[in-house]
Enzyme design. Structure first.
Site, mmCIF file in Angstrom:
data_model
loop_
_atom_site.group_PDB
_atom_site.id
_atom_site.type_symbol
_atom_site.label_atom_id
_atom_site.label_comp_id
_atom_site.label_asym_id
_atom_site.label_seq_id
_atom_site.Cartn_x
_atom_site.Cartn_y
_atom_site.Cartn_z
ATOM 1 N N TRP A 99 22.578 -1.843 108.298
ATOM 2 C CA TRP A 99 24.015 -2.145 108.214
ATOM 3 C C TRP A 99 24.349 -2.881 106.925
ATOM 4 O O TRP A 99 25.398 -2.647 106.310
ATOM 5 C CB TRP A 99 24.462 -2.939 109.439
ATOM 6 N N ASP A 166 28.812 -10.576 107.737
ATOM 7 C CA ASP A 166 28.940 -9.718 108.904
ATOM 8 C C ASP A 166 28.184 -10.418 110.034
ATOM 9 O O ASP A 166 26.953 -10.488 110.019
ATOM 10 C CB ASP A 166 28.332 -8.345 108.605
ATOM 11 N N LYS A 190 29.132 -7.418 121.154
ATOM 12 C CA LYS A 190 27.852 -8.091 121.396
ATOM 13 C C LYS A 190 28.101 -9.337 122.249
ATOM 14 O O LYS A 190 27.853 -9.337 123.434
ATOM 15 C CB LYS A 190 27.184 -8.483 120.076
#
Length: 361
Positions: A99, A166, A190
């Site tokens: 990511w 992030d 999450k």
């Protein structure tokens, strides 16, 4: 048989948040209309939006000179919205996983990208150290937790330039010094809710700093109201995911806030990592000092590789769900986010111990 949810995302949610959401689907705020059907201009919804933002501010200690936005598009959309809004010429990136690499790729559309360090050489099994952040960068981007590889940056970095993070997979799992960051963003699915809403915490003095002309929806200023704490709701927000976020953050606050979450997460991770290190059949994949508290990755130990499929089958029979590792790592991954109960971790440990009794040489 009780099911133990270790999925990496979307994930297990607090039971009271799920129950509140079910009730809201039937009747939101006593309106006689369900949350899936109400107008986002309903007074009760405007109250939920305001209270959700206040929960973010209370839990993370977000100062008034930061805006809190609830957007669509996932964290992947922020990979290009961040540089669009604040990159003038150059940005620096720490590459700690897929990511992070994708975020750097998107930033290249807006200027020069310098990857200051990468752990790709060892399949992202560690967090790089002793790198230099270029002073001429407009910002330095990090991914604080790497769900695929099970590594995590455990402390807030001090950066000579604007720090962007992030925090999709470890936000609300520990206290964070928001003032060290220019932007914090992530997908909610999450620790803070279901898929469908993205959070962005942005310091207001950064708004418009790229000086480029932006599409309306890409410009953060579009989503900030004229008054402090006034979310503009320029377009219809993802109402239901925000409502579940609202109920989830109420639960986090009731548990004692982020210090309590951090303690619980440390305890759960220690339980499982201790078993991985003790058990003859398994071994961890991440460098110990960089092990994630959120995503615990492990494989079969040398000499027991042929048992991977059999353990997966056995674990499933014991109610373990979502422990298959990402295809780029293999093995197993147990995600132990905030709402994952300690009893689930204990059940997985017991499962591993039982398997060892049957198969240890």
């Amino acid at each position: 048989m009780k099911v133990h949810n270790f999925n990496a995302g979307p994930v297990v949610l607090p039971r009271q948040a799920v129950e509140a959401a079910i009730e809201a689907i039937r009747d939101f705020d006593g309106t006689g209309i369900g949350i899936l059907e109400i107008s986002h201009r309903t007074p009760g919804w405007e109250r939920v939006m305001a209270e959700t933002e206040q929960l973010w501010r209370d839990l993370l200690g977000i100062p008034d000179d930061y805006a809190v936005l609830f957007l669509g598009g996932g964290a992947s959309t922020q990979f290009f919205e961040v540089p669009a809004n604040i990159m003038k010429k150059k940005a620096a990136y720490l590459q700690t996983g897929v990511w992070a690499k994708k975020a750097a790729k998107e930033a290249k559309f807006y200027g020069e990208v310098e990857v200051v360090a990468s752990s790709e050489d060892k399949n992202y099994s560690y967090i790089p150290k002793n790198y230099t952040i270029p002073a001429d960068a407009d910002y330095f981007h990090i991914t604080t937790n790497n769900t695929i590889y099970g590594t995590e940056i455990h402390e807030d970095i001090t950066s000579p330039v604007t720090l962007v993070a992030d925090m999709s997979s470890d936000i609300m799992s520990r206290p964070v010094d928001v003032k060290k960051y220019g932007i914090i963003y992530g997908g909610a699915q999450k620790n803070v809710g279901p898929a469908g809403v993205t959070f962005v915490i942005v310091r207001k003095d950064l708004l418009g700093s790229s000086e480029r002309k932006l599409q309306t929806m890409v410009d953060y200023r579009t989503h900030i109201g004229a008054e402090p704490r006034d979310n503009s709701m320029f377009n219809t927000p993802p109402v239901f995911p925000i409502y579940v976020m609202y109920e989830t953050l109420k639960w986090v606050k009731e548990q004692g806030g982020l210090k309590a979450m951090q303690k619980l997460n440390q305890e759960k991770a220690a339980l499982l990592y201790n078993e991985i290190d003790r058990n003859k059949l398994f071994k961890g994949t991440a460098v110990k000092e960089d092990r994630s508290l959120m995503n615990i990755c492990f494989v079969m130990a040398e000499g027991y590789e042929e048992l991977e499929g059999e353990f997966m089958k056995f674990a499933k029979s014991q109610g373990m769900v979502g422990i298959k590792g990402h295809r780029s790592v293999g093995g197993f991954r147990a995600s132990t986010y905030n709402a994952c109960p300690r009893e689930s971790v204990e059940a997985l440990v017991a499962c591993m111990q039982e398997f060892e009794k049957k198969h240890a040489k």
